[in-house]
Design a protein around this motif. Structure first.
Motif, PDB file in Angstrom:
ATOM      1  N   GLY A  65       0.817  -1.208   0.000  1.00  0.00           N
ATOM      2  CA  GLY A  65       0.000   0.000   0.000  1.00  0.00           C
ATOM      3  C   GLY A  65       0.849   1.255   0.000  1.00  0.00           C
ATOM      4  N   ARG A  66       2.035   1.149   0.521  1.00  0.00           N
ATOM      5  CA  ARG A  66       2.962   2.285   0.564  1.00  0.00           C
ATOM      6  C   ARG A  66       4.041   2.198  -0.508  1.00  0.00           C
ATOM      7  NH1 ARG A  66       4.112   2.624   7.003  1.00  0.00           N
ATOM      8  NH2 ARG A  66       2.140   3.571   7.561  1.00  0.00           N
ATOM      9  N   LEU A  67       4.201   1.018  -1.070  1.00  0.00           N
ATOM     10  CA  LEU A  67       5.322   0.769  -1.952  1.00  0.00           C
ATOM     11  C   LEU A  67       4.886  -0.210  -3.041  1.00  0.00           C
ATOM     12  CD1 LEU A  67       8.498   1.281  -1.882  1.00  0.00           C
ATOM     13  CD2 LEU A  67       8.619  -0.913  -0.741  1.00  0.00           C
ATOM     14  N   SER A  68       4.826   0.244  -4.281  1.00  0.00           N
ATOM     15  CA  SER A  68       4.350  -0.648  -5.344  1.00  0.00           C
ATOM     16  C   SER A  68       5.494  -1.395  -6.030  1.00  0.00           C
ATOM     17  CB  SER A  68       3.554   0.144  -6.381  1.00  0.00           C
ATOM     18  OG  SER A  68       4.366   1.133  -6.976  1.00  0.00           O
ATOM     19  N   GLU A  69       6.695  -0.884  -5.927  1.00  0.00           N
ATOM     20  CA  GLU A  69       7.868  -1.512  -6.532  1.00  0.00           C
ATOM     21  C   GLU A  69       8.972  -1.619  -5.482  1.00  0.00           C
ATOM     22  OE1 GLU A  69       8.073  -2.815  -9.593  1.00  0.00           O
ATOM     23  OE2 GLU A  69       5.981  -2.233  -9.935  1.00  0.00           O
ATOM     24  N   VAL A 120      13.696  -2.835   0.161  1.00  0.00           N
ATOM     25  CA  VAL A 120      12.354  -3.201   0.609  1.00  0.00           C
ATOM     26  C   VAL A 120      11.568  -3.738  -0.587  1.00  0.00           C
ATOM     27  CG1 VAL A 120      10.260  -2.389   1.761  1.00  0.00           C
ATOM     28  CG2 VAL A 120      12.485  -1.405   2.371  1.00  0.00           C
ATOM     29  N   ILE A 121      11.010  -4.925  -0.413  1.00  0.00           N
ATOM     30  CA  ILE A 121      10.269  -5.604  -1.472  1.00  0.00           C
ATOM     31  C   ILE A 121       8.796  -5.677  -1.064  1.00  0.00           C
ATOM     32  CG2 ILE A 121      10.037  -7.773  -2.742  1.00  0.00           C
ATOM     33  CD1 ILE A 121      13.079  -8.188  -2.085  1.00  0.00           C
ATOM     34  N   PRO A 122       7.891  -5.182  -1.912  1.00  0.00           N
ATOM     35  CA  PRO A 122       6.464  -5.238  -1.560  1.00  0.00           C
ATOM     36  C   PRO A 122       6.007  -6.670  -1.267  1.00  0.00           C
ATOM     37  CG  PRO A 122       6.805  -3.928  -3.545  1.00  0.00           C
ATOM     38  CD  PRO A 122       8.109  -4.593  -3.228  1.00  0.00           C
ATOM     39  N   SER A 123       5.234  -6.801  -0.213  1.00  0.00           N
ATOM     40  CA  SER A 123       4.704  -8.110   0.178  1.00  0.00           C
ATOM     41  C   SER A 123       3.187  -8.062   0.058  1.00  0.00           C
ATOM     42  CB  SER A 123       5.124  -8.454   1.593  1.00  0.00           C
ATOM     43  OG  SER A 123       4.692  -7.448   2.484  1.00  0.00           O
ATOM     44  N   PHE A 124       2.616  -9.088  -0.540  1.00  0.00           N
ATOM     45  CA  PHE A 124       1.196  -9.075  -0.850  1.00  0.00           C
ATOM     46  C   PHE A 124       0.379 -10.024   0.014  1.00  0.00           C
ATOM     47  CE2 PHE A 124       3.446  -7.470  -4.451  1.00  0.00           C
ATOM     48  CZ  PHE A 124       2.675  -6.407  -4.870  1.00  0.00           C
ATOM     49  N   ARG A 125       1.031 -10.957   0.689  1.00  0.00           N
ATOM     50  CA  ARG A 125       0.308 -11.954   1.486  1.00  0.00           C
ATOM     51  C   ARG A 125       1.068 -12.191   2.791  1.00  0.00           C
ATOM     52  NH1 ARG A 125       0.225 -17.291   2.554  1.00  0.00           N
ATOM     53  NH2 ARG A 125       2.058 -17.779   1.339  1.00  0.00           N
ATOM     54  N   ILE A 126       0.566 -11.585   3.856  1.00  0.00           N
ATOM     55  CA  ILE A 126       1.154 -11.792   5.173  1.00  0.00           C
ATOM     56  C   ILE A 126       0.106 -12.515   6.015  1.00  0.00           C
ATOM     57  CG2 ILE A 126       2.135 -10.741   7.240  1.00  0.00           C
ATOM     58  CD1 ILE A 126       3.905 -10.161   4.889  1.00  0.00           C
ATOM     59  N   ASP A 127       0.245 -13.816   6.091  1.00  0.00           N
ATOM     60  CA  ASP A 127      -0.629 -14.623   6.932  1.00  0.00           C
ATOM     61  C   ASP A 127       0.125 -15.895   7.290  1.00  0.00           C
ATOM     62  OD1 ASP A 127      -0.714 -16.092   4.578  1.00  0.00           O
ATOM     63  OD2 ASP A 127      -2.806 -15.653   4.149  1.00  0.00           O
ATOM     64  N   ILE A 128      -0.457 -16.694   8.136  1.00  0.00           N
ATOM     65  CA  ILE A 128       0.249 -17.897   8.570  1.00  0.00           C
ATOM     66  C   ILE A 128       0.337 -18.875   7.410  1.00  0.00           C
ATOM     67  CG2 ILE A 128       0.183 -19.888  10.115  1.00  0.00           C
ATOM     68  CD1 ILE A 128      -0.953 -18.056  12.241  1.00  0.00           C
ATOM     69  N   GLY A 129       1.531 -19.301   7.143  1.00  0.00           N
ATOM     70  CA  GLY A 129       1.780 -20.249   6.068  1.00  0.00           C
ATOM     71  C   GLY A 129       3.118 -19.973   5.422  1.00  0.00           C
ATOM     72  N   PHE A 130       3.846 -21.025   5.120  1.00  0.00           N
ATOM     73  CA  PHE A 130       5.159 -20.896   4.513  1.00  0.00           C
ATOM     74  C   PHE A 130       5.034 -20.555   3.032  1.00  0.00           C
ATOM     75  CE2 PHE A 130       5.914 -23.676   8.132  1.00  0.00           C
ATOM     76  CZ  PHE A 130       7.001 -23.052   8.722  1.00  0.00           C
ATOM     77  N   GLY A 131       6.022 -19.858   2.499  1.00  0.00           N
ATOM     78  CA  GLY A 131       6.115 -19.612   1.075  1.00  0.00           C
ATOM     79  C   GLY A 131       5.683 -18.220   0.657  1.00  0.00           C
ATOM     80  N   LEU A 132       6.028 -17.892  -0.586  1.00  0.00           N
ATOM     81  CA  LEU A 132       5.799 -16.566  -1.138  1.00  0.00           C
ATOM     82  C   LEU A 132       4.640 -16.564  -2.126  1.00  0.00           C
ATOM     83  CD1 LEU A 132       9.497 -15.644  -2.027  1.00  0.00           C
ATOM     84  CD2 LEU A 132       8.204 -14.940   0.000  1.00  0.00           C
TER      85      LEU A 132
END
Length: 179
Positions: A65-69, A120-132
């Motif tokens: 939301g703060r960083l698109s790239e 800093v790399i944008p992250s799209f899914r922060i929830d419990i669970g391994f992997g990107l």
């Protein structure tokens, strides 16, 4: 020691682990005299990671939301003081530090006096669970040129096998929201 690269990220929380996976892929797929470290969390004992380095690059997840790239920042001591605020070290949780807090403490204690860079790399899914997520993996791949240019600008060498790097990052993709 001139430069150190530190990937930070908790792999248990999806895209938050991108820094950890990124540094791991760098170690596996590059030739460099630059130390590359992957850590899931930072605490006071992590000060040894930056102690005596003249330059440190942290690779970590950021809010899309703060960083698109992907973005590379250099934060000086004075800027960190403004970010951490007047509360200083006393407001920092010693069991869970951000890279910004770790550098601030290093400056405050005199154990780190160099320059701190943050990829800093944008992250799209922060929830419990391994992997990107596929989106974060793609942003990580796209950020490699920023890191290579920085390392070269600091007078160091980092030769990355891009196919290997792409494969290693891709091995950690577990969530794909594309059609």
């Amino acid at each position: 020691m001139s430069l150190k690269i530190i990937g930070v990220g908790n792999t248990l929380f999806g895209d938050d682990g991108v820094g950890f996976y990124y540094a791991y892929a760098l170690r596996e797929c590059s030739e460099s005299s630059v130390p590359i470290v992957s850590v899931e969390t930072l605490d006071y004992s992590s000060l040894e990671l930056i102690e005596g380095a003249s330059n440190v690059v942290f690779i970590d997840a950021g809010n899309p939301g703060r960083l698109s790239e992907p973005r590379l920042f250099l934060l000086e001591k004075e800027e960190l003081e403004g970010i951490i605020g007047n509360s200083g070290v006393s407001a920092v949780d010693p069991h869970d530090l951000s890279p910004l807090q770790l550098v601030y403490i290093g400056y405050s204690l005199g154990s780190f006096g160099g320059k701190a860079f943050f990829l800093v790399i944008p992250s799209f899914r922060i929830d419990i669970g391994f992997g990107l997520s596929r989106e974060t993996a793609e942003k990580a791949l796209g950020s490699l040129v920023l890191l290579e240019n920085l390392v070269r600008g600091l007078g160091e060498t980092l030769t990355v096998d891009k196919e290997c790097f792409s494969r290693k990052i891709g091995e950690n993709v577990v969530y794909d929201s594309s059609p």
